[in-house]
Scaffold this active site. Structure first.
Site, PDB file in Angstrom:
ATOM      1  N   ASN A 255      -0.671 -10.809  -4.046  1.00 18.59           N
ATOM      2  CA  ASN A 255      -1.858 -10.949  -3.190  1.00 18.59           C
ATOM      3  C   ASN A 255      -1.856 -12.334  -2.556  1.00 18.59           C
ATOM      4  O   ASN A 255      -1.191 -13.250  -3.035  1.00 18.59           O
ATOM      5  CB  ASN A 255      -3.129 -10.860  -4.051  1.00 18.59           C
ATOM      6  CG  ASN A 255      -3.430  -9.458  -4.495  1.00 18.59           C
ATOM      7  OD1 ASN A 255      -2.864  -8.982  -5.465  1.00 18.59           O
ATOM      8  ND2 ASN A 255      -4.317  -8.798  -3.800  1.00 18.59           N
TER       9      ASN A 255
ATOM     10  N   CYS B 129       0.963  -3.383  -5.769  1.00 16.71           N
ATOM     11  CA  CYS B 129       0.595  -2.035  -6.178  1.00 16.71           C
ATOM     12  C   CYS B 129       1.863  -1.353  -6.681  1.00 16.71           C
ATOM     13  O   CYS B 129       2.862  -1.288  -5.965  1.00 16.71           O
ATOM     14  CB  CYS B 129       0.010  -1.270  -4.987  1.00 16.71           C
ATOM     15  SG  CYS B 129      -0.313   0.456  -5.354  1.00 16.71           S
TER      16      CYS B 129
ATOM     17  N   HIS C 118      -2.191  -8.805   0.998  1.00 13.30           N
ATOM     18  CA  HIS C 118      -0.981  -9.091   0.213  1.00 13.30           C
ATOM     19  C   HIS C 118      -0.050  -9.891   1.124  1.00 13.30           C
ATOM     20  O   HIS C 118      -0.006  -9.673   2.331  1.00 13.30           O
ATOM     21  CB  HIS C 118      -0.329  -7.786  -0.261  1.00 13.30           C
ATOM     22  CG  HIS C 118      -1.073  -7.160  -1.402  1.00 13.30           C
ATOM     23  ND1 HIS C 118      -0.658  -7.278  -2.712  1.00 13.30           N
ATOM     24  CD2 HIS C 118      -2.211  -6.448  -1.437  1.00 13.30           C
ATOM     25  CE1 HIS C 118      -1.522  -6.644  -3.503  1.00 13.30           C
ATOM     26  NE2 HIS C 118      -2.473  -6.132  -2.756  1.00 13.30           N
TER      27      HIS C 118
ATOM     28  N   HIS D 241      -8.578  -7.696   1.913  1.00 10.67           N
ATOM     29  CA  HIS D 241      -7.736  -7.754   0.709  1.00 10.67           C
ATOM     30  C   HIS D 241      -6.280  -7.833   1.178  1.00 10.67           C
ATOM     31  O   HIS D 241      -5.679  -6.827   1.529  1.00 10.67           O
ATOM     32  CB  HIS D 241      -8.009  -6.492  -0.111  1.00 10.67           C
ATOM     33  CG  HIS D 241      -7.190  -6.324  -1.345  1.00 10.67           C
ATOM     34  ND1 HIS D 241      -7.684  -6.553  -2.617  1.00 10.67           N
ATOM     35  CD2 HIS D 241      -5.910  -5.913  -1.527  1.00 10.67           C
ATOM     36  CE1 HIS D 241      -6.741  -6.295  -3.516  1.00 10.67           C
ATOM     37  NE2 HIS D 241      -5.652  -5.903  -2.882  1.00 10.67           N
TER      38      HIS D 241
ATOM     39  N   ARG E  21      -6.717  -8.089 -12.495  1.00  5.78           N
ATOM     40  CA  ARG E  21      -6.417  -6.662 -12.261  1.00  5.78           C
ATOM     41  C   ARG E  21      -5.198  -6.506 -11.337  1.00  5.78           C
ATOM     42  O   ARG E  21      -4.107  -6.186 -11.798  1.00  5.78           O
ATOM     43  CB  ARG E  21      -7.655  -5.959 -11.681  1.00  5.78           C
ATOM     44  CG  ARG E  21      -7.577  -4.435 -11.702  1.00  5.78           C
ATOM     45  CD  ARG E  21      -6.766  -3.833 -10.572  1.00  5.78           C
ATOM     46  NE  ARG E  21      -7.235  -4.220  -9.242  1.00  5.78           N
ATOM     47  CZ  ARG E  21      -6.597  -3.902  -8.122  1.00  5.78           C
ATOM     48  NH1 ARG E  21      -5.482  -3.207  -8.156  1.00  5.78           N
ATOM     49  NH2 ARG E  21      -7.056  -4.312  -6.949  1.00  5.78           N
ATOM     50  N   ASP E  22      -5.355  -6.789 -10.060  1.00  2.62           N
ATOM     51  CA  ASP E  22      -4.248  -6.568  -9.125  1.00  2.62           C
ATOM     52  C   ASP E  22      -3.056  -7.442  -9.507  1.00  2.62           C
ATOM     53  O   ASP E  22      -1.895  -7.035  -9.409  1.00  2.62           O
ATOM     54  CB  ASP E  22      -4.700  -6.890  -7.691  1.00  2.62           C
ATOM     55  CG  ASP E  22      -3.877  -6.192  -6.626  1.00  2.62           C
ATOM     56  OD1 ASP E  22      -2.711  -5.829  -6.910  1.00  2.62           O
ATOM     57  OD2 ASP E  22      -4.367  -6.011  -5.506  1.00  2.62           O
TER      58      ASP E  22
HETATM   59  P1  HMG Z   1      -3.422  12.926 -12.547  1.00  4.50           P
HETATM   60  O1  HMG Z   1      -2.208  13.159 -13.377  1.00  4.50           O
HETATM   61  O2  HMG Z   1      -3.494  13.601 -11.244  1.00  4.50           O
HETATM   62  O3  HMG Z   1      -4.730  13.237 -13.381  1.00  4.50           O
HETATM   63  O4  HMG Z   1      -3.553  11.356 -12.378  1.00  4.50           O
HETATM   64  P2  HMG Z   1      -5.273  14.585 -13.924  1.00  4.50           P
HETATM   65  O5  HMG Z   1      -6.716  14.636 -13.548  1.00  4.50           O
HETATM   66  O6  HMG Z   1      -4.395  15.737 -13.525  1.00  4.50           O
HETATM   67  O7  HMG Z   1      -5.136  14.393 -15.510  1.00  4.50           O
HETATM   68  C1  HMG Z   1      -3.876  14.228 -16.156  1.00  4.50           C
HETATM   69  C2  HMG Z   1      -4.064  13.423 -17.422  1.00  4.50           C
HETATM   70  O8  HMG Z   1      -4.538  12.112 -17.067  1.00  4.50           O
HETATM   71  C3  HMG Z   1      -5.105  14.014 -18.361  1.00  4.50           C
HETATM   72  O9  HMG Z   1      -4.699  13.675 -19.681  1.00  4.50           O
HETATM   73  C4  HMG Z   1      -6.338  13.236 -18.029  1.00  4.50           C
HETATM   74  O10 HMG Z   1      -7.256  13.170 -19.087  1.00  4.50           O
HETATM   75  C5  HMG Z   1      -5.748  11.865 -17.794  1.00  4.50           C
HETATM   76  P3  HMG Z   1      -3.968  14.739 -20.638  1.00  4.50           P
HETATM   77  O11 HMG Z   1      -4.906  15.919 -20.694  1.00  4.50           O
HETATM   78  O12 HMG Z   1      -2.683  15.059 -19.963  1.00  4.50           O
HETATM   79  O13 HMG Z   1      -3.817  13.977 -21.921  1.00  4.50           O
HETATM   80  N1  HMG Z   1      -6.610  11.026 -16.924  1.00  4.50           N
HETATM   81  C6  HMG Z   1      -6.908   9.744 -17.198  1.00  4.50           C
HETATM   82  N2  HMG Z   1      -6.525   8.915 -18.185  1.00  4.50           N
HETATM   83  C7  HMG Z   1      -7.022   7.647 -18.153  1.00  4.50           C
HETATM   84  N3  HMG Z   1      -7.840   7.192 -17.162  1.00  4.50           N
HETATM   85  C8  HMG Z   1      -8.226   8.012 -16.165  1.00  4.50           C
HETATM   86  C9  HMG Z   1      -7.744   9.345 -16.167  1.00  4.50           C
HETATM   87  N4  HMG Z   1      -7.921  10.375 -15.312  1.00  4.50           N
HETATM   88  C10 HMG Z   1      -7.225  11.389 -15.790  1.00  4.50           C
HETATM   89  N5  HMG Z   1      -9.031   7.533 -15.203  1.00  4.50           N
HETATM   90  C11 HMG Z   1      -4.721   9.303 -11.970  1.00  4.50           C
HETATM   91  C12 HMG Z   1      -4.575  10.780 -11.604  1.00  4.50           C
HETATM   92  C13 HMG Z   1      -5.564   8.649 -10.918  1.00  4.50           C
HETATM   93  C14 HMG Z   1      -5.392   9.192 -13.314  1.00  4.50           C
HETATM   94  C15 HMG Z   1      -3.310   8.673 -12.043  1.00  4.50           C
HETATM   95  O14 HMG Z   1      -2.600   8.984 -10.882  1.00  4.50           O
HETATM   96  C16 HMG Z   1      -3.333   7.182 -12.214  1.00  4.50           C
HETATM   97  O15 HMG Z   1      -3.780   6.654 -13.213  1.00  4.50           O
HETATM   98  N6  HMG Z   1      -2.825   6.446 -11.225  1.00  4.50           N
HETATM   99  C17 HMG Z   1      -2.752   4.983 -11.246  1.00  4.50           C
HETATM  100  C18 HMG Z   1      -3.282   4.452  -9.967  1.00  4.50           C
HETATM  101  C19 HMG Z   1      -3.338   2.936  -9.991  1.00  4.50           C
HETATM  102  O16 HMG Z   1      -3.851   2.330 -10.911  1.00  4.50           O
HETATM  103  N7  HMG Z   1      -2.801   2.271  -8.936  1.00  4.50           N
HETATM  104  C20 HMG Z   1      -2.870   0.848  -8.795  1.00  4.50           C
HETATM  105  C21 HMG Z   1      -4.236   0.396  -8.403  1.00  4.50           C
HETATM  106  S1  HMG Z   1      -4.595   0.669  -6.660  1.00  4.50           S
HETATM  107  C22 HMG Z   1      -4.038  -0.773  -5.881  1.00  4.50           C
HETATM  108  O17 HMG Z   1      -3.419  -1.603  -6.483  1.00  4.50           O
HETATM  109  C23 HMG Z   1      -4.402  -1.019  -4.435  1.00  4.50           C
HETATM  110  C24 HMG Z   1      -5.538  -2.022  -4.269  1.00  4.50           C
HETATM  111  O18 HMG Z   1      -5.206  -3.280  -4.844  1.00  4.50           O
HETATM  112  C25 HMG Z   1      -5.871  -2.219  -2.807  1.00  4.50           C
HETATM  113  C26 HMG Z   1      -4.656  -2.553  -1.942  1.00  4.50           C
HETATM  114  O19 HMG Z   1      -3.931  -3.502  -2.228  1.00  4.50           O
HETATM  115  O20 HMG Z   1      -4.496  -1.836  -0.946  1.00  4.50           O
HETATM  116  C27 HMG Z   1      -6.819  -1.529  -4.968  1.00  4.50           C
HETATM  117 MG    MG Z   2      -3.995  -4.826  -3.879  1.00  2.00          MG
END
Ligand code: HMG
Ligand code: MG
Length: 326
Positions: free
Chosen positions: A275, A266, A235, A233, A41-42
Site C-alpha cells: 500500500n 491482495c 497501492h 486506497h 490488515r492489508d
Molecule cells: P466460499 O468458499 O465461496 O464460501 O468462500 P462458502 O460460502 O461456499 O463456504 C465455504 C466454507 O467457507 C464453509 O466452511 C464456510 O463456513 C466457510 P465449510 O463448511 O467448508 O467448513 N466460510 C467462512 N469461513 C470463515 N470466514 C468467513 C467464511 N465464509 C464462509 N467469512 C470467502 C468465500 C469470501 C469466505 C472466501 O473466498 C475468502 O475467505 N476469501 C478471502 C478474501 C480476502 O480476504 N481477500 C483479501 C482481502 S480484499 C483486499 O485485500 C482488497 C482491499 O485491500 C482493497 C483493494 O486494495 O482494492 C480491501
Molecule cells: Mg488493498
C-alpha cells in the site's frame, strides 16, 4: 513530529476550511485529512512472515497512541485463503479499546458479520470488486452475487448500530481485465451507500491508476458521494502512490488509506505491491499543511520494531531512507 510547520502556525490555521494556493503550490492551510491505517490488515495479510497475535495487538495499540483514529485490525475471511488473518477475533478481544477510535475489520459475508459481532466490533468493512474476474478470484462470486451479499450484510449490520465502510477494488484497472469503466464504480458505490454504508473506499488494488485517471475519477467520486463519504486506497506498485494521493487531494479527497512501512497487497491480485506507506503520506500531508493528528516519528518507530523483531520487509521511502528533516 517531523512536521514542516510549527504547532502554533498549525493551530492558527486550524479553522480554515478552504484549500488555498500559496507560492510553491497548494496548501492544506490546517485542513484535516483522515488517514485510515490498514497495515495490521492489508499489510499483514500479504506478509510472508507470520506476526504473532501479541505483536499485532501491541502494533495496533501503539498506532492508536501515535494518533491513529481509524485502524483496520484484521479480517473475518476463510483462514485457508488468508491464514495471516486467522487470529482476528483474538486480536479484537485483546486490544485495549480507546474511545473515539474506530477499529475496523473486513467482512465478506454474513458468516464474517457473525464473527465481527461476537468479537464486539462496531465497525466493519465490506469488500467487492468492480471487475468480474478479480471479484471471482477474491470472493468466489460474480459482481451481482457479491452486491447482493454485501447489501444484506450492510443492512443487517447497520440495523444493529454498526458502521460499515464499503471497499470497491480495481477501480483504476484490473490485473486480469485491464480498464474498468468508472461509471460502474460509481454505480456500485451508490448502491453500497444507499444500503447504509457511510463511506466508500476506492481501491487501486494493483496500482494501475495513472495520475490523470485518478484525478478525474476522484473528482467524480467526490462530486457523487461527497468528500466525507469517499476514501482513496492506493497501492504503490508502479511508484505513483504519492503522486496519485496528491491528485486525489487536489480533486477534493479528504480520507486516505495507507499502511505503515508500505506493507500490503491482495493475495488474489498479482502485482498488488505494498500500500501507499503511511510515513510517506504523512510526510507529504504535513509538508502541505494538512492536519492528521498522527505523529510521524512514532509511526516510523512502530515500523522499525516490526521489521527488527519480526523480519517484515518494509518499503515506505520515508521509513527506509529518511532521517529527521533538519
Ligand atoms: P466460499 O468458499 O465461496 O464460501 O468462500 P462458502 O460460502 O461456499 O463456504 C465455504 C466454507 O467457507 C464453509 O466452511 C464456510 O463456513 C466457510 P465449510 O463448511 O467448508 O467448513 N466460510 C467462512 N469461513 C470463515 N470466514 C468467513 C467464511 N465464509 C464462509 N467469512 C470467502 C468465500 C469470501 C469466505 C472466501 O473466498 C475468502 O475467505 N476469501 C478471502 C478474501 C480476502 O480476504 N481477500 C483479501 C482481502 S480484499 C483486499 O485485500 C482488497 C482491499 O485491500 C482493497 C483493494 O486494495 O482494492 C480491501
Ligand atoms: Mg488493498
Amino acid at each position: 513530529m517531523s512536521d514542516s510547520i510549527g504547532t502554533d502556525q498549525k493551530d492558527s490555521m486550524s479553522n480554515a476550511n478552504t484549500t488555498q494556493t500559496v507560492a510553491g503550490g497548494p496548501a492544506g492551510q490546517g485542513q484535516s485529512v483522515r488517514v485510515v491505517e490498514v497495515g495490521p490488515r492489508d499489510g499483514l495479510q500479504n506478509e510472508r512472515v507470520a506476526v504473532p497475535t501479541h505483536a499485532k495487538v501491541e502494533m495496533i495499540e501503539r498506532l492508536v497512541e501515535a494518533g491513529v483514529r481509524d485502524v483496520e485490525i484484521g479480517s473475518f475471511v476463510h483462514p485457508k485463503w488468508v491464514p495471516q488473518m486467522a487470529d482476528t477475533a483474538e486480536v479484537a478481544r485483546r486490544i485495549r479499546r480507546e474511545p473515539g477510535v474506530r477499529y475496523w475489520a473486513l467482512v465478506p459475508n454474513m458468516r464474517g458479520l457473525d464473527f465481527a459481532r461476537s468479537a464486539s466490533l462496531e465497525h466493519i468493512a465490506v469488500f467487492m470488486s468492480s471487475s468480474e474476474t478479480h471479484n471471482r478470484k477474491n470472493l468466489n462470486r460474480t459482481i451481482s452475487e457479491s452486491l447482493a451479499t454485501v447489501t444484506q450484510v450492510i443492512k443487517e449490520a447497520t440495523g444493529s448500530g454498526m458502521e460499515v465502510r464499503g471497499y470497491i477494488s480495481t477501480v483504476f484497472g484490473c490485473p486480469y481485465e485491464g480498464d474498468v469503466p468508472f461509471d460502474r464504480v460509481l454505480e456500485i458505490g451508490s448502491g453500497l451507500l444507499e444500503a447504509g454504508a457511510t463511506q466508500i473506499s476506492l481501491g487501486d488494488t494493483t496500482g494501475m491508476g495513472t495520475p490523470l485517471q485518478v484525478r478525474e475519477g476522484c473528482g467524480r467520486a467526490v462530486e457523487t458521494f461527497g468528500p466525507d463519504h469517499v476514501a482513496l486506497h492506493l497501492h504503490d506498485t508502479r511508484g505513483l502512490g504519492l503522486v496519485n494521493a496528491l491528485q486525489g487531494l487536489e480533486a477534493g479527497m479528504r480520507i486516505f488509506d495507507s499502511s505503515m512501512g508500505g506493507m500490503g497487497g491482495c493475495p488474489y491480485a498479482p502485482g498488488a505491491a505494498g500500500n501507499l506507506g503511511t510515513e510517506d503520506l504523512l510526510y507529504m500531508l504535513n509538508s502541505l499543511g494538512y492536519h492528521t493528528g498522527i505523529d510521524l516519528d512514532r509511526v516510523v518507530a512502530i515500523s522499525r520494531d516490526l521489521e527488527l523483531e519480526h523480519g517484515a520487509t518494509l518499503s515506505s521511502k520515508y521509513f527506509r531512507y529518511a532521517g529527521a528533516r533538519l
